[in-house]
Structures are given as C-alpha cells and as structure tokens.
Design a protein around this motif. Structure first.
Motif, PDB file in Angstrom:
ATOM      1  N   UNK A   9      75.306  94.008  85.280  1.00 54.30           N
ATOM      2  CA  UNK A   9      74.848  93.418  86.538  1.00 54.30           C
ATOM      3  C   UNK A   9      73.836  92.304  86.282  1.00 54.30           C
ATOM      4  N   UNK A  10      72.940  92.541  85.325  1.00 53.84           N
ATOM      5  CA  UNK A  10      71.927  91.543  84.981  1.00 53.84           C
ATOM      6  C   UNK A  10      72.583  90.313  84.359  1.00 53.84           C
ATOM      7  N   UNK A  11      73.466  90.549  83.392  1.00 58.65           N
ATOM      8  CA  UNK A  11      74.107  89.431  82.685  1.00 58.65           C
ATOM      9  C   UNK A  11      74.955  88.566  83.609  1.00 58.65           C
ATOM     10  N   UNK A  12      75.595  89.187  84.606  1.00 52.54           N
ATOM     11  CA  UNK A  12      76.452  88.438  85.528  1.00 52.54           C
ATOM     12  C   UNK A  12      75.710  88.023  86.800  1.00 52.54           C
ATOM     13  N   UNK A  13      74.422  88.376  86.867  1.00 53.73           N
ATOM     14  CA  UNK A  13      73.565  88.041  88.012  1.00 53.73           C
ATOM     15  C   UNK A  13      74.166  88.510  89.328  1.00 53.73           C
ATOM     16  N   UNK A  14      74.623  89.747  89.311  1.00 49.41           N
ATOM     17  CA  UNK A  14      75.199  90.346  90.513  1.00 49.41           C
ATOM     18  C   UNK A  14      74.121  91.130  91.260  1.00 49.41           C
ATOM     19  N   UNK A  15      73.809  90.748  92.494  1.00 49.12           N
ATOM     20  CA  UNK A  15      72.815  91.500  93.270  1.00 49.12           C
ATOM     21  C   UNK A  15      73.253  92.949  93.451  1.00 49.12           C
ATOM     22  N   UNK A  16      72.290  93.831  93.521  1.00 52.77           N
ATOM     23  CA  UNK A  16      72.559  95.260  93.620  1.00 52.77           C
ATOM     24  C   UNK A  16      71.491  95.886  94.504  1.00 52.77           C
ATOM     25  N   UNK A  17      71.913  96.822  95.334  1.00 54.98           N
ATOM     26  CA  UNK A  17      70.989  97.513  96.227  1.00 54.98           C
ATOM     27  C   UNK A  17      71.296  99.003  96.178  1.00 54.98           C
ATOM     28  N   UNK A  18      70.253  99.817  96.200  1.00 55.98           N
ATOM     29  CA  UNK A  18      70.443 101.263  96.237  1.00 55.98           C
ATOM     30  C   UNK A  18      69.277 101.912  96.965  1.00 55.98           C
ATOM     31  N   UNK A  19      69.487 103.146  97.384  1.00 57.04           N
ATOM     32  CA  UNK A  19      68.437 103.915  98.047  1.00 57.04           C
ATOM     33  C   UNK A  19      68.036 105.079  97.166  1.00 57.04           C
ATOM     34  N   UNK A  20      66.753 105.375  97.170  1.00 53.42           N
ATOM     35  CA  UNK A  20      66.218 106.518  96.430  1.00 53.42           C
ATOM     36  C   UNK A  20      65.077 107.097  97.262  1.00 53.42           C
TER      37      UNK A  20
END
Length: 74
Positions: A9-20
């Motif tokens: 995800x970091x290398x491809x610069x893909x945004x990511x969202x999660x809940x915790x």
C-alpha cells in the motif's frame, strides 16, 4: 494484513482507512511545502507526517500500540 501487504500500500501510494475501537484511522500521501513526499497516518483529521517507511514503522501508533505490532489485526 501482513507487513508485506501494508508495505505494498505504501509503495503504490494507495490510501487506506480502517477502524479500531470505534476510531477511524487513515493512511494517505502528499508533498510538503518543500516538495518532499510524506506518508500521513493517524486518526482521522489528526494524521502525522512520516517521511520514510522506517519512520512510520518506528513511530506511528494505533491507540497506545505501535502500528507495526497492530498490522496483523487490520
């Protein structure tokens, strides 16, 4: 999520969202005023900027635990 999947995800610069624990966390990317690329991570609207993978893994936290220790739970 494995460390390798997160690194992708970091290398491809893909945004990511999660809940915790009912808190939303975001992973986004950008450039600062000097044009230096950064990784923004943290609770929604409270992200901190990290300038390398190493900084992110050594400093970023989810609640009171380091992100690197929480990856398997995402």
């Amino acid at each position: 999520m494995t460390k390798e999947e997160f690194r992708f995800l970091i290398d491809t610069k893909k945004p990511f969202e999660f809940s915790y624990k009912n808190k939303n966390y975001n992973l986004t990317f950008g450039k600062d005023d000097q044009g230096k690329e950064y990784i923004a991570f943290g609770e929604r609207y409270m992200q901190k900027n990290y300038y390398s993978w190493g900084d992110l893994m050594n400093q970023a936290k989810v609640e009171n635990s380091f992100l690197r220790e929480m990856l398997e739970e995402l």
